[in-house]
Design a protein around this motif. Sequence first.
Motif, PDB file in Angstrom:
ATOM      1  N   GLU A   1      -5.963   1.773   8.976  1.00  0.00           N
ATOM      2  CA  GLU A   1      -5.671   3.190   9.145  1.00  0.00           C
ATOM      3  C   GLU A   1      -5.574   3.589  10.622  1.00  0.00           C
ATOM      4  O   GLU A   1      -4.822   4.489  10.968  1.00  0.00           O
ATOM      5  CB  GLU A   1      -6.762   3.996   8.438  1.00  0.00           C
ATOM      6  CG  GLU A   1      -6.348   5.363   8.006  1.00  0.00           C
ATOM      7  CD  GLU A   1      -7.057   6.430   8.785  1.00  0.00           C
ATOM      8  OE1 GLU A   1      -8.047   6.119   9.461  1.00  0.00           O
ATOM      9  OE2 GLU A   1      -6.607   7.574   8.706  1.00  0.00           O
TER      10      GLU A   1
ATOM     11  N   LEU B   1      -4.255   1.803  12.887  1.00  0.00           N
ATOM     12  CA  LEU B   1      -3.034   1.232  13.470  1.00  0.00           C
ATOM     13  C   LEU B   1      -1.759   1.820  12.890  1.00  0.00           C
ATOM     14  O   LEU B   1      -0.700   1.759  13.493  1.00  0.00           O
ATOM     15  CB  LEU B   1      -2.981  -0.285  13.197  1.00  0.00           C
ATOM     16  CG  LEU B   1      -4.008  -1.167  13.864  1.00  0.00           C
ATOM     17  CD1 LEU B   1      -3.830  -2.588  13.365  1.00  0.00           C
ATOM     18  CD2 LEU B   1      -3.841  -1.119  15.373  1.00  0.00           C
ATOM     19  N   GLU B   2      -1.883   2.338  11.670  1.00  0.00           N
ATOM     20  CA  GLU B   2      -0.675   2.623  10.914  1.00  0.00           C
ATOM     21  C   GLU B   2       0.177   3.725  11.544  1.00  0.00           C
ATOM     22  O   GLU B   2       1.391   3.739  11.345  1.00  0.00           O
ATOM     23  CB  GLU B   2      -1.011   2.968   9.463  1.00  0.00           C
ATOM     24  CG  GLU B   2      -1.849   4.202   9.310  1.00  0.00           C
ATOM     25  CD  GLU B   2      -2.342   4.406   7.879  1.00  0.00           C
ATOM     26  OE1 GLU B   2      -2.047   3.569   7.015  1.00  0.00           O
ATOM     27  OE2 GLU B   2      -3.023   5.404   7.648  1.00  0.00           O
ATOM     28  N   GLY B   3      -0.449   4.624  12.309  1.00  0.00           N
ATOM     29  CA  GLY B   3       0.321   5.707  12.893  1.00  0.00           C
ATOM     30  C   GLY B   3       1.496   5.188  13.702  1.00  0.00           C
ATOM     31  O   GLY B   3       2.651   5.530  13.470  1.00  0.00           O
ATOM     32  N   ARG B   4       1.192   4.317  14.667  1.00  0.00           N
ATOM     33  CA  ARG B   4       2.255   3.792  15.529  1.00  0.00           C
ATOM     34  C   ARG B   4       3.189   2.864  14.749  1.00  0.00           C
ATOM     35  O   ARG B   4       4.388   2.834  14.977  1.00  0.00           O
ATOM     36  CB  ARG B   4       1.610   3.039  16.692  1.00  0.00           C
ATOM     37  CG  ARG B   4       2.559   2.610  17.755  1.00  0.00           C
ATOM     38  CD  ARG B   4       1.798   2.234  18.997  1.00  0.00           C
ATOM     39  NE  ARG B   4       1.198   3.389  19.635  1.00  0.00           N
ATOM     40  CZ  ARG B   4       1.845   4.208  20.453  1.00  0.00           C
ATOM     41  NH1 ARG B   4       3.106   3.979  20.740  1.00  0.00           N
ATOM     42  NH2 ARG B   4       1.242   5.234  21.005  1.00  0.00           N
TER      43      ARG B   4
ATOM     44  N   ILE C   1       4.016   3.029  11.635  1.00  0.00           N
ATOM     45  CA  ILE C   1       4.935   3.721  10.728  1.00  0.00           C
ATOM     46  C   ILE C   1       6.139   4.270  11.486  1.00  0.00           C
ATOM     47  O   ILE C   1       7.231   4.397  10.935  1.00  0.00           O
ATOM     48  CB  ILE C   1       4.207   4.828   9.959  1.00  0.00           C
ATOM     49  CG1 ILE C   1       5.025   5.202   8.733  1.00  0.00           C
ATOM     50  CG2 ILE C   1       3.981   6.060  10.791  1.00  0.00           C
ATOM     51  CD1 ILE C   1       4.280   6.053   7.765  1.00  0.00           C
ATOM     52  N   GLU C   2       5.952   4.553  12.750  1.00  0.00           N
ATOM     53  CA  GLU C   2       7.107   4.998  13.542  1.00  0.00           C
ATOM     54  C   GLU C   2       8.098   3.851  13.723  1.00  0.00           C
ATOM     55  O   GLU C   2       9.295   4.069  13.850  1.00  0.00           O
ATOM     56  CB  GLU C   2       6.638   5.481  14.917  1.00  0.00           C
ATOM     57  CG  GLU C   2       5.859   6.783  14.845  1.00  0.00           C
ATOM     58  CD  GLU C   2       5.336   7.193  16.206  1.00  0.00           C
ATOM     59  OE1 GLU C   2       5.971   6.860  17.218  1.00  0.00           O
ATOM     60  OE2 GLU C   2       4.281   7.844  16.240  1.00  0.00           O
TER      61      GLU C   2
ATOM     62  N   PRO D   1       8.521   2.249   8.892  1.00  0.00           N
ATOM     63  CA  PRO D   1       7.773   2.942   7.833  1.00  0.00           C
ATOM     64  C   PRO D   1       7.795   2.216   6.496  1.00  0.00           C
ATOM     65  O   PRO D   1       6.818   2.248   5.767  1.00  0.00           O
ATOM     66  CB  PRO D   1       8.455   4.309   7.740  1.00  0.00           C
ATOM     67  CG  PRO D   1       9.646   4.263   8.612  1.00  0.00           C
ATOM     68  CD  PRO D   1       9.567   3.069   9.491  1.00  0.00           C
ATOM     69  N   GLU D   2       8.901   1.521   6.212  1.00  0.00           N
ATOM     70  CA  GLU D   2       8.977   0.834   4.918  1.00  0.00           C
ATOM     71  C   GLU D   2       7.926  -0.274   4.829  1.00  0.00           C
ATOM     72  O   GLU D   2       7.356  -0.521   3.772  1.00  0.00           O
ATOM     73  CB  GLU D   2      10.380   0.239   4.712  1.00  0.00           C
ATOM     74  CG  GLU D   2      11.485   1.279   4.576  1.00  0.00           C
ATOM     75  CD  GLU D   2      11.302   2.176   3.354  1.00  0.00           C
ATOM     76  OE1 GLU D   2      10.492   1.855   2.472  1.00  0.00           O
ATOM     77  OE2 GLU D   2      11.974   3.225   3.314  1.00  0.00           O
TER      78      GLU D   2
ATOM     79  N   VAL E   1       5.051  -0.225   6.264  1.00  0.00           N
ATOM     80  CA  VAL E   1       3.760   0.430   6.030  1.00  0.00           C
ATOM     81  C   VAL E   1       3.660   0.898   4.580  1.00  0.00           C
ATOM     82  O   VAL E   1       2.597   0.762   3.960  1.00  0.00           O
ATOM     83  CB  VAL E   1       3.564   1.616   6.998  1.00  0.00           C
ATOM     84  CG1 VAL E   1       2.197   2.253   6.789  1.00  0.00           C
ATOM     85  CG2 VAL E   1       3.693   1.148   8.432  1.00  0.00           C
ATOM     86  N   VAL E   2       4.747   1.418   4.063  1.00  0.00           N
ATOM     87  CA  VAL E   2       4.746   1.862   2.665  1.00  0.00           C
ATOM     88  C   VAL E   2       4.342   0.692   1.759  1.00  0.00           C
ATOM     89  O   VAL E   2       3.492   0.821   0.887  1.00  0.00           O
ATOM     90  CB  VAL E   2       6.144   2.396   2.256  1.00  0.00           C
ATOM     91  CG1 VAL E   2       6.222   2.614   0.753  1.00  0.00           C
ATOM     92  CG2 VAL E   2       6.443   3.695   2.981  1.00  0.00           C
TER      93      VAL E   2
ATOM     94  N   GLU F   1       0.660  -0.138   2.299  1.00  0.00           N
ATOM     95  CA  GLU F   1      -0.180   0.898   1.681  1.00  0.00           C
ATOM     96  C   GLU F   1      -0.299   0.655   0.182  1.00  0.00           C
ATOM     97  O   GLU F   1      -1.389   0.735  -0.389  1.00  0.00           O
ATOM     98  CB  GLU F   1       0.433   2.289   1.915  1.00  0.00           C
ATOM     99  CG  GLU F   1       0.361   2.776   3.342  1.00  0.00           C
ATOM    100  CD  GLU F   1      -0.971   3.451   3.644  1.00  0.00           C
ATOM    101  OE1 GLU F   1      -1.800   3.548   2.748  1.00  0.00           O
ATOM    102  OE2 GLU F   1      -1.151   3.872   4.799  1.00  0.00           O
ATOM    103  N   GLU F   2       0.813   0.379  -0.431  1.00  0.00           N
ATOM    104  CA  GLU F   2       0.798   0.142  -1.883  1.00  0.00           C
ATOM    105  C   GLU F   2      -0.030  -1.094  -2.219  1.00  0.00           C
ATOM    106  O   GLU F   2      -0.772  -1.113  -3.193  1.00  0.00           O
ATOM    107  CB  GLU F   2       2.231  -0.032  -2.405  1.00  0.00           C
ATOM    108  CG  GLU F   2       2.980   1.280  -2.476  1.00  0.00           C
ATOM    109  CD  GLU F   2       4.450   1.094  -2.860  1.00  0.00           C
ATOM    110  OE1 GLU F   2       5.109   2.105  -3.063  1.00  0.00           O
ATOM    111  OE2 GLU F   2       4.920  -0.065  -2.919  1.00  0.00           O
TER     112      GLU F   2
ATOM    113  N   ASN G   1      -3.741  -0.211  -1.641  1.00  0.00           N
ATOM    114  CA  ASN G   1      -4.273   0.844  -2.512  1.00  0.00           C
ATOM    115  C   ASN G   1      -4.093   0.559  -3.987  1.00  0.00           C
ATOM    116  O   ASN G   1      -4.832   1.096  -4.808  1.00  0.00           O
ATOM    117  CB  ASN G   1      -3.590   2.180  -2.206  1.00  0.00           C
ATOM    118  CG  ASN G   1      -3.827   2.626  -0.796  1.00  0.00           C
ATOM    119  OD1 ASN G   1      -4.802   2.216  -0.177  1.00  0.00           O
ATOM    120  ND2 ASN G   1      -2.936   3.449  -0.280  1.00  0.00           N
TER     121      ASN G   1
END
Lengths: 345, 273
Positions: free
Chosen positions: B206, B208-211, B213-214, B217-218, B220-221, B224-225, B228
């Motif tokens: 969490e 790291l994901e900010g940078r 995803i820029e 993003p796919e 990270v998607v 994430e899946e 989670n």
Amino acid sequence: MDRRAFLQGAVALGLLGPAGARAGRSRGSGPGGLSVEALPELAGDLTVYLGRGEGGLYQDVMEAIRKRSPKLDLQVRRGPSTSLANTIVAEARAGVRRADLFWSIDSSSIGLVAERGLTRAMPAGISSQLKSEFRYQDWAPISGRVRTVAYNPERVREGELPDDIMAFADSDFAIGWAPAYGAFQSFVTAMRLLEGKQRTRDWLRGVKARATSYAGELGVVMAAARGEVDLGFANHYYTLRLKQGMPDASVAIAFTSNDAGSLVNASGAALLSPGETPADFVRYLLSREVQGYLAREAFEIPLVPGVAMPEGLPPLDEIDPPDLDLTRLAEIRPTLELMRDTGVL
Amino acid sequence: MLERATRLIISLLFAAALAIGPVQAHAHGEAGEHVKRFEEHIGDYEQDVDHLISQLGAIVKGYAPGQDVSEEVKALLHEWEEVRYHAAVETVATPLYAPIWQAISGFKDAVREGAPEPTVRRRQQALEAALWQGLGALKLAASQRAAGGERQGKQPAAGQAEAETGPEATLEAIIDDLDRAVAAYQDGNLEKARTLISETYLHRFEGLEGRLIEKDPELVVGLEEAFNARLPQLMEQGAPVAEVREQVAAMQSELEEAESLLLETQGDKGQVF
């Protein structure tokens, strides 16, 4: 705030496009706040307990200050903010003080330390640099994040969204949330403090009936963008980040008005030992350079007047957060009980 | 029975240590080299604990209600702050660190207030137990590291000493946590496996994901899946270990891709001053 006016403003500000966002990055170093050039050189020994998070950007700030201050012997201990707060309390009980300054990613951890009388009064000259609603005696908020409703405009029309967070419990929306996430629990704590236990219990039960849980709030925002849910509750920066990388992502943000749904929470610094160096260090954190850096790189809300907001957010004075002492967000235990009672956790 | 209970407490607290993750530097200065290779210094830490307990015993032996032992207690406190064991617990078994301070505080209060001997002995036992629990957690962490194979040798587990100074180190730590989650699942410890996955997501990914995803993003998607939903669901459904391992391998491959992307963004970061 007029939410609909904001939504229009967000579009105008470039929330939906990368070019605008890039322009926003250069705007971040606005003229607000004091420059570090005007601050005294840091010198002496300083131990900072630093909450982990924000992808290491706080650590970057520490390193930049260290590099700029050759006469400063800076020791940094990193860890989750709550864990560091508990350590400060345990050390104090044993008659030991090892940290001079605590920079926490959340105000509730500061509250844990402050309620035990372990913080020192923040000099008025520091507090007065902050926007008036963020002035506290025992600590200084450094940067903020606001709760938002992240919604999918292809599934929900803008006008259908209530501007009262409590109304979502009685709605038919498919909702995403991240109950295990600390920011969400702070939000529920704010609701409990503002609305009372029973109303919060009812809200949790009502939303739970139509909610999908995610482990984190980026997951919530992504779920809204993918259309898995109509909307979700999340801190603002997840949507901004997502839009930065996926300009066409089908997600926008809205705010509720004067309730927990628009809570502005903050990272903060507390002084634990006397002397000029810890206080001057806080002045560095509130400098326009550091405030601008956190706004540009971490999309955090600067709390010193005049520093530009992250692209995609309206000015802070156009958001209508509730009036709440942020350190009370430390009162998490009754919130967790409530969340467990209702089967949310 | 007592031993079993103590082991259980150590396990639970250590599980919390794994969840909370590491600290990197210390209020009293950088941790010594010994913390980086703490598994090779268990004997040293054991000696430290023996020494502290012996010092504690000497205070209690000479104690009588009303007697001033403040200097001896001060010396004990100083010793605790100086020993290598202190830095190791502080870094490797962080959740057990505050309880030791609390136990010291309880003992200190009792003797300062001139408490009756039985009370002081109870506080002594509590402090001894806290010190042993810290040592137990260090031993457990050392055995896990030793059993961890090649990757764990390269990167210490969450909660253990590590120089997690950049995104690449954090991603390596996440990859390592996933290996450990599979190991826990293979051992039949579903709860521990789920906790490891959830905590490494919340406390490491969490951040790291900010940078990231820029940048993609796919990617990270997908991650994430996986964090989670896909991986925890496989475990909850009792999928064969090989299937779980395959899922983890896919995630680790994506994390390695993420590492490359994050390294590319290092230069994009603005300057603070």
